[in-house]
Each structure stands twice: as structure tokens, then as C-alpha cells.
Design an enzyme around this catalytic site. Structure first.
Site, short mmCIF file in Angstrom:
data_model
loop_
_atom_site.label_atom_id
_atom_site.label_comp_id
_atom_site.label_asym_id
_atom_site.label_seq_id
_atom_site.Cartn_x
_atom_site.Cartn_y
_atom_site.Cartn_z
N ASP A 57 0.82 -1.22 0.00
CA ASP A 57 0.00 0.00 0.00
C ASP A 57 0.85 1.27 0.00
O ASP A 57 0.31 2.37 0.10
CB ASP A 57 -0.92 0.02 1.23
CG ASP A 57 -2.24 -0.72 1.01
OD1 ASP A 57 -2.63 -0.90 -0.16
OD2 ASP A 57 -2.86 -1.11 2.02
N ARG A 82 0.34 -1.78 7.69
CA ARG A 82 0.93 -0.58 7.08
C ARG A 82 1.90 0.15 8.01
O ARG A 82 2.50 1.17 7.60
CB ARG A 82 -0.18 0.39 6.64
CG ARG A 82 -1.10 -0.18 5.56
CD ARG A 82 -1.94 0.90 4.90
NE ARG A 82 -1.13 1.82 4.09
CZ ARG A 82 -1.60 2.91 3.48
NH1 ARG A 82 -2.87 3.23 3.60
NH2 ARG A 82 -0.80 3.70 2.77
N ARG A 128 -10.13 5.48 10.77
CA ARG A 128 -8.67 5.39 10.82
C ARG A 128 -8.06 6.39 11.82
O ARG A 128 -7.49 5.98 12.82
CB ARG A 128 -8.07 5.61 9.42
CG ARG A 128 -8.53 4.59 8.37
CD ARG A 128 -7.97 3.21 8.65
NE ARG A 128 -8.37 2.23 7.66
CZ ARG A 128 -7.71 1.98 6.52
NH1 ARG A 128 -6.63 2.64 6.20
NH2 ARG A 128 -8.14 1.04 5.70
N HIS A 157 -11.61 6.86 4.68
CA HIS A 157 -10.73 8.03 4.81
C HIS A 157 -11.50 9.25 4.30
O HIS A 157 -12.26 9.14 3.34
CB HIS A 157 -9.48 7.90 3.91
CG HIS A 157 -8.34 7.14 4.47
ND1 HIS A 157 -7.52 6.35 3.68
CD2 HIS A 157 -7.82 7.06 5.73
CE1 HIS A 157 -6.56 5.82 4.42
NE2 HIS A 157 -6.72 6.22 5.66
N CYS A 251 -5.12 9.39 -3.17
CA CYS A 251 -4.35 8.48 -2.32
C CYS A 251 -2.90 8.33 -2.81
O CYS A 251 -2.00 8.11 -2.01
CB CYS A 251 -4.98 7.09 -2.30
SG CYS A 251 -6.67 7.05 -1.73
N1 ARG Z 1 -5.33 -0.10 1.09
C1 ARG Z 1 -5.12 1.21 1.64
C2 ARG Z 1 -5.72 1.27 3.02
O1 ARG Z 1 -6.77 0.74 3.23
C3 ARG Z 1 -5.67 2.27 0.76
C4 ARG Z 1 -5.31 3.65 1.20
C5 ARG Z 1 -5.95 4.70 0.38
N2 ARG Z 1 -5.43 5.97 0.68
C6 ARG Z 1 -6.15 7.08 0.86
N3 ARG Z 1 -5.54 8.21 1.01
N4 ARG Z 1 -7.46 7.03 1.01
O2 ARG Z 1 -5.16 1.85 3.93
#
Ligand code: ARG
Length: 266
Positions: A57, A82, A128, A157, A251
Site C-alpha cells: 500500500d 501498514r 482510521r 478516509h 491516495c
Molecule cells: N489499502 C489502503 C488502506 O486501506 C488504501 C489507502 C488509500 N489511501 C487514501 N488516502 N485514502 O489503507
């Protein structure tokens, strides 16, 4: 930006990620290169971070930090998968001379949830970024922070549900927010472009604007029309492979606000 050299869907941390669904790695690279070339064609400078094997990612650099006035608040990721990206992003910033690089106390996923709009920061929470991080953001950047509660796990997000366009304008998808946050947005941005369900589901709000050019996923046709009506220059791109990980244009793009060009940062 970070090339998607090691991109793939090897775990699932949002509803868009289906492990085992094939990803066309070459196509992902091609789509990412098209996006980078578009920024270059507008005259923007694009700096790169080296991709790290095992961090699929990392292509989503927006999550690595938040930068304003040449000052950098690093990210702290919600998911273990991550977490190591934060070290790579920190090392990148440490090797350059930004005015200040700060490690966060609370979880924040960078510009995924923290969108700078002129003098203020729109801050998402719910999936998040910790709500307590919003106070940290306010103190660090010395800007008012508007807390927005995200309510639909597909739009985990803030940058999947809202895009800052410049000139005091935004576009957003009301259904992604709690009703109290919808009221806040309606009061702050009475003239906002309102996304349809279809716009939101193709990640049309995961867009990057330089105040004139707005880059967004090309299936977001309603948004593209609305942007054109308001004098923006929309550019639709095909970002299908990166969408398989729940990410799109914004992203893949971390804005280095207040950085000096050509790698010289005061
Ligand atoms: N797979 C990543 C996650 O779920 C995607 C992140 C996408 N980034 C963003 N800025 N929305 O964290």
C-alpha cells in the site's frame, strides 16, 4: 509519489480489498505513470519515494504525512500491515530539509484524513485517524481544525468522501458523513459540488486539484460535468488497478505544501 512496484492486494483492511482478486501489476504501473505524467504536464514537480518490498500500500503516499508551510506531521497507521510505511516516509522527510518534521502521538493517516483547505484543516475520523489526533494537528499547524465524522465503512478516509478544490470550494458525498457533520459541511460550504452515489462509488472524490486542473477517476462523469460548469479543468484517469486496494488519484499523491522546488527545502 511512490511507484507501485510492489503493489498488490495481500491483506484486507477496507471493504474494497479482496485478497485473491487478481491485480494486473503492469497495468497498475502504467496507470500510475499516466497520473505522474499528467502532473508533470501541468508543470508540477513530482518527487518520488523508493517503494519497499512487502509494503503493497506504499503507493498511497497521501497517507504518509501531512505537509503545510513546509512543516511535516508524520503519520501513524491504524493497521499493523501498514505500520512500517511510517518509517520509510519518516526517512524520506528526514533526508530533506523541511522546517520541522514531527512524529505524532496519536494515530493519523496523513492526508487520507487531514485535508488542508487554505487556512483550515478538514479532519476525518471514525475509521482510521483518532479524534484525539485532531487536537494535535491544530497545535502543530496552528490552524483551525474541523472534525468530520465518517459513517460509511466504504469511505473510510476523508479523502474518499471529500475533495478540496481551491478557491474555497469543495466537492463531497454527504451520505459518507454523520448527520451532524453533514450540517457542518452544509454551513461551511453552501455552494459545494454534491457527489452522487455513482460518483462516490467510483472514487470520484479521491481527486487532486491545483486550483485549475482537477484529476479524478474518469467514471465520475457527473462530477466531471459539475467541475467543468464551475470553470475547473477536469481530467479523468483510469485507475482501476489501484481501486482494488481502495485507493485512487488523491491516495497516490501527497502534496508537499510549502516545500522548496528541486529538492531544496528550507
Ligand atoms: N489499502 C489502503 C488502506 O486501506 C488504501 C489507502 C488509500 N489511501 C487514501 N488516502 N485514502 O489503507
Amino acid at each position: 509519489m511512490c511507484p507501485p512496484t510492489h503493489f498488490g492486494v495481500t491483506y484486507s483492511i477496507n471493504p474494497w480489498m479482496h485478497v485473491g482478486k487478481p491485480v494486473d501489476a503492469d497495468l497498475a504501473v502504467h496507470q500510475w505513470e499516466t497520473l505522474r505524467d499528467l502532473y508533470l504536464s501541468f508543470g508540477h514537480e513530482v518527487e518520488l519515494i523508493d517503494p519497499v518490498p512487502g509494503l503493497p500500500d506504499m503507493v498511497f503516499t497521501a497517507n504518509g504525512a501531512t505537509v503545510a508551510d513546509g512543516r511535516v506531521l508524520m503519520a501513524k497507521f491504524r493497521h499493523e500491515e501498514r505500520a512500517a510505511e511510517a518509517d520509510a516516509f519518516r526517512a524520506w522527510f528526514a533526508q530533506r530539509s523541511f522546517r520541522e518534521v514531527r512524529d505524532p502521538e496519536r494515530i493519523n493517516e496523513g492526508e487520507g484524513d487531514l485535508l488542508v483547505d487554505g487556512g483550515i484543516v478538514l479532519a476525518g475520523t471514525g475509521f482510521r485517524t483518532d479524534i484525539e489526533a485532531h487536537e494535535e494537528v491544530r497545535r502543530f499547524f496552528g490552524r483551525p481544525v474541523i472534525t468530520l465524522n465518517l459513517a460509511d465503512p466504504r469511505f473510510y478516509h476523508l479523502d474518499t468522501a471529500l475533495a478540496v478544490l481551491g478557491h474555497g470550494q469543495i466537492m463531497y458525498y454527504p451520505a459518507a458523513f454523520s448527520s451532524a457533520s453533514r450540517d457542518v459541511l452544509a454551513a461551511l460550504y453552501p455552494d459545494a459540488i454534491i457527489a452522487t452515489d455513482a460518483d462516490a462509488e467510483v472514487f470520484g472524490l479521491n481527486a487532486v486539484s491545483d486550483g485549475r486542473n482537477v484529476v479524478l477517476p474518469q467514471p465520475a462523469t457527473h462530477l466531471i460535468g459539475e467541475l467543468r460548469k464551475r470553470g475547473f479543468q477536469p481530467h479523468g484517469v483510469d485507475i482501476s488497478e489501484l481501486l482494488k486496494a481502495g485507493g485512487a488519484v488523491k491516495c497516490c499523491t501527497l502534496e508537499l505544501r510549502g516545500a522548496k522546488p528541486s529538492g531544496v527545502h528550507e
